[in-house]
Design an enzyme around this catalytic site. Structure first.
Site, mmCIF file in Angstrom:
data_model
loop_
_atom_site.group_PDB
_atom_site.id
_atom_site.type_symbol
_atom_site.label_atom_id
_atom_site.label_comp_id
_atom_site.label_asym_id
_atom_site.label_seq_id
_atom_site.Cartn_x
_atom_site.Cartn_y
_atom_site.Cartn_z
ATOM 1 N N GLU A 17 -32.733 15.820 -78.750
ATOM 2 C CA GLU A 17 -33.652 17.003 -79.275
ATOM 3 C C GLU A 17 -34.466 16.397 -80.184
ATOM 4 O O GLU A 17 -34.698 15.427 -80.622
ATOM 5 C CB GLU A 17 -32.886 18.109 -79.786
ATOM 6 C CG GLU A 17 -31.677 18.620 -79.082
ATOM 7 C CD GLU A 17 -31.029 19.764 -79.661
ATOM 8 O OE1 GLU A 17 -30.810 20.890 -79.112
ATOM 9 O OE2 GLU A 17 -30.536 19.572 -80.829
ATOM 10 N N ASP A 67 -34.254 24.115 -87.634
ATOM 11 C CA ASP A 67 -35.118 22.980 -87.606
ATOM 12 C C ASP A 67 -36.579 23.205 -88.251
ATOM 13 O O ASP A 67 -37.214 24.376 -87.997
ATOM 14 C CB ASP A 67 -35.165 22.664 -86.096
ATOM 15 C CG ASP A 67 -34.218 22.395 -85.408
ATOM 16 O OD1 ASP A 67 -33.043 22.433 -85.884
ATOM 17 O OD2 ASP A 67 -34.231 22.207 -84.071
#
Length: 514
Positions: free
Chosen positions: A223, A43
Site C-alpha cells: 500500500e 494515513d
C-alpha cells in the site's frame, strides 16, 4: 481511557469539545505530534506545499472514533509543527469513500482547471475512490481540484480517470517528471505485491508504463507507495521507491520498506538488494509513510510523515475523543555507496524552534548522567528530547535507557554494543491491556561497526521516537504510561561514558488556543 474531564460526558460534538476546558489536555494527547481534534484518523494523504503552507490531508472518519466513512481531513502549517485545522476537504459521497492518495500543484495548468481570472494554479488531489454500496467493491483513481489554496474542492465530473475494474487498486502518488514534461503516477496492486507506473500529460488520461515487484518484504499487502529523486551528500541523484505493507513489517503488523535505484521515466531499476528488505523504521508504529510534493527548489529537502499506529490494534487505542497520531516530520537524505545505499532520517530544522530550555553534560558515567538529570530537570515532563553518544570503552554490558519509570512500569531501550543488537521493550510500558498485540519486545541488528553509538529520543505524552547513529536506524512506538514517574534513567557498566549528553524541554505546539 483519556477522555476530556467532564462528569457524565460520553460523546462530544466538535464545537463542544473545542470550547471545553479539556481541549487537547487528555493525558495521552501528544503535545508536538499532529492529531485530529476529534474522531478517527489514519494515513497521511495529499501532502503538498504551496504559498508558505504545508498541507496535510489525512484519512478521516467525520462520524466516529473507529475506521469508516473515509474522507480527507485537512490541516495547514507554516512550520510543520503548529497546525491549523481546516474543514474536511473531500467527503465520502454517493457510496464512494475517499481513500488514500496525493496532491500536486498544477503550475502549468495541464488540467485546464484554472480559468483566466483564477489567481492560483490548481491544487489537484489524486485519490482512490472506494465503492461501498453500488453493488461492487471496485477501487479506481479519481481527481479533484481547488483554486483557492485548498480551502474548497470540486470533484472532477468525469471521474474515475483510471479504472481497471479491480477490487484492490489504490493509493496513487503523483509527481511531475520534468525530463519528459509529464506526470508520473505510482500506484499499488496490493494483493499482487506490485507497484505500477503510469504517465499523463493532463492528470486525466493515463498510459501504462511498467510494473515493479514482488520484491523485498512480501508477507503483507502493498500500500501507499512513493517514488521520488533524492541526492546523496556528494550530489549524486538516486531514485527512492517507498512501499508500505501490512502485515509483515519488521516489528510485526504495519510498516514500510524502501528501494533505492534508477528511474528513466518508464522503469524503476533497484540498485539495493531486492531480496533483503530495507526498513523505514524498526518500531511498531510507523506506517503509510509518504513525502511532501512541491517543496521549492530553493529549499530542496525531501520531507516525510508517517501514521503513528499499527493496524493490529489501531481501532482499540485507549484514547478519546480522538484516535491516532502522526509521526514527527522527518527529512530524508541518501547515505552510503553502491548496494549499501541507505536512507538517513533526521528531524527538520523547524524542530529546533520547539526547544524551550536545555542543559548539557560533556562527559559522564551513567550514574553521573542520572544525577545530572535529577538535579537540573526536577520537573521534566513530556514533550522532551534527549541525546547522547554512548562510548562503551572496556565495558561488555549493554546500556539501558528507561522511560517513564514507575514501580513496575517502564519502557526500555537496550543497546548491546558487543552483540550489535538493540532491543526496544514496551511490554511493561503502562496501559498495555487494550489489545494482546500491543505489549511487545523487538530486537534490531545494529548497523555499522562503530563502537560509539549516537542516540536521540523524542518523548511525547504517548510516543517515543528514537534515532540511532544520526537516523540510519529509527524506532517509532506508541506508549501509554499510567504514571509519568521518572521520565528517563540510564543504567549499565560504570565504564561506559556518555559524551555530549543533551536534554531539552520542548514547547507544546498542538492544541494551543489563541
Amino acid at each position: 481511557c483519556d477522555t476530556p474531564k467532564q462528569k457524565g460526558k460520553t460523546s462530544w460534538s466538535l464545537d463542544e469539545y473545542a470550547s471545553s476546558n479539556g481541549y487537547y489536555k487528555e493525558i495521552w494527547r501528544p503535545g508536538i505530534h499532529f492529531t485530529p481534534q476529534i474522531n478517527w484518523m489514519n494515513d497521511p494523504n495529499g501532502m503538498v506545499y504551496y504559498d508558505g503552507e504545508f498541507h496535510l490531508f489525512y484519512q478521516y472518519n467525520p462520524f466516529g472514533q473507529k475506521w469508516g466513512h473515509m474522507s480527507w481531513g485537512h490541516a495547514v502549517s507554516s512550520d510543520l509543527f503548529h497546525w491549523k485545522h481546516l474543514p474536511v476537504a473531500l467527503l465520502e459521497e454517493d457510496g464512494v469513500m475517499i481513500f488514500s492518495g496525493s496532491a500536486v500543484i498544477d503550475w502549468n495548468n495541464t488540467t485546464g482547471f484554472q480559468k483566466n481570472k483564477d489567481p492560483h494554479p490548481p491544487m489537484v488531489a489524486i485519490y482512490t475512490g472506494h465503492y461501498t454500496n453500488l453493488g461492487h467493491g471496485l477501487q479506481n483513481q479519481h481527481i479533484a481540484y481547488s483554486l483557492d489554496k485548498g480551502r474548497t474542492w470540486t470533484k472532477y465530473d468525469k471521474n474515475p480517470v483510471l479504472d481497471h475494474k479491480m477490487e484492490n487498486f489504490r493509493d496513487p502518488k503523483v509527481i511531475w517528471y520534468d525530463h519528459e514534461k509529464c506526470w508520473i503516477m505510482t500506484v499499488c496492486l496490493p494483493l499482487e505485491k506490485k507497484v505500477v507506473f503510469y504517465k499523463s500529460k493532463d492528470l486525466k488520461k493515463w498510459l501504462f508504463l511498467s510494473e515493479f515487484g514482488p520484491a523485498g518484504a512480501i508477507d503483507g499487502i502493498w500500500e501507499c507507495p512513493d517514488l521520488f529523486p533524492l541526492q546523496d551528500r556528494d550530489g549524486n541523484e538516486h531514485w527512492v521507491l517507498i512501499v508500505n505493507l501490512n502485515p509483515g513489517s519488521y516489528a510485526g503488523g504495519s510498516g514500510g520498506q524502501y528501494f533505492i535505484g534508477k528511474f528513466d521515466g518508464r522503469t524503476f531499476r533497484p540498485i539495493t538488494n531486492i531480496n533483503k528488505p530495507l526498513w523505514l523504521d524498526y518500531g511498531k508504529d510507523y506506517y503509510a509513510t509518504v513525502t511532501w510534493s512541491d517543496i521549492p527548489e530553493s529549499d530542496g529537502r525531501r520531507l516525510s510523515l508517517g501514521w503513528m499506529s499499527n493496524w493490529e490494534y489501531a481501532n482499540n487505542l485507549p484514547v478519546a475523543p480522538w484516535r491516532s497520531a502522526m509521526s514527527l516530520p522527518r527529512q530524508w537524505v541518501v547515505s552510503g555507496k553502491g548496494k549499501n545505499l541507505r536512507l538517513q532520517q533526521t528531524l527538520p530544522a523547524e524542530f529546533l524552534g520547539l526547544r524551550r530550555s536545555g542543559k548539557s553534560l560533556d562527559h559522564a558515567t551513567v550514574n553521573e548522567a542520572n544525577q545530572f538529570i535529577k538535579n537540573q530537570f526536577v520537573d521534566l515532563q513530556p514533550p522532551f528530547e534527549v541525546s547522547a553518544t554512548l562510548v562503551p570503552r572496556h565495558s561488555t554490558e549493554p546500556v539501558r535507557i528507561s522511560f517513564f519509570n514507575h514501580n513496575t512500569q517502564k519502557t526500555i531501550l537496550e543497546i548491546d554494543h558487543m552483540g550489535r543488537m538493540v532491543e526496544f521493550d514496551r511490554s511493561q510500558s503502562g496501559n498495555v491491556s487494550f489489545h494482546p498485540r500491543f505489549p511487545s519486545r523487538t530486537q534490531i541488528p545494529l548497523e555499522g561497526s562503530n563502537k560509539r553509538i549516537h542516540m536521540k529520543a523524542v518523548v511525547d505524552n504517548s510516543s517515543i521516537e528514537i534515532f540511532l547513529n544520526d537516523g540510519l536506524q529509527t524506532i517509532t512506538s506508541r506508549v501509554f504510561p499510567v504514571d509519568r514517574g521518572t521520565p528517563i534513567t540510564f543504567s549499565g557498566d560504570e565504564k561506559t561514558r556518555l559524551l555530549d549528553l543533551h536534554v531539552w524541554k520542548l514547547k507544546r505546539s498542538m492544541g494551543i488556543k489563541d
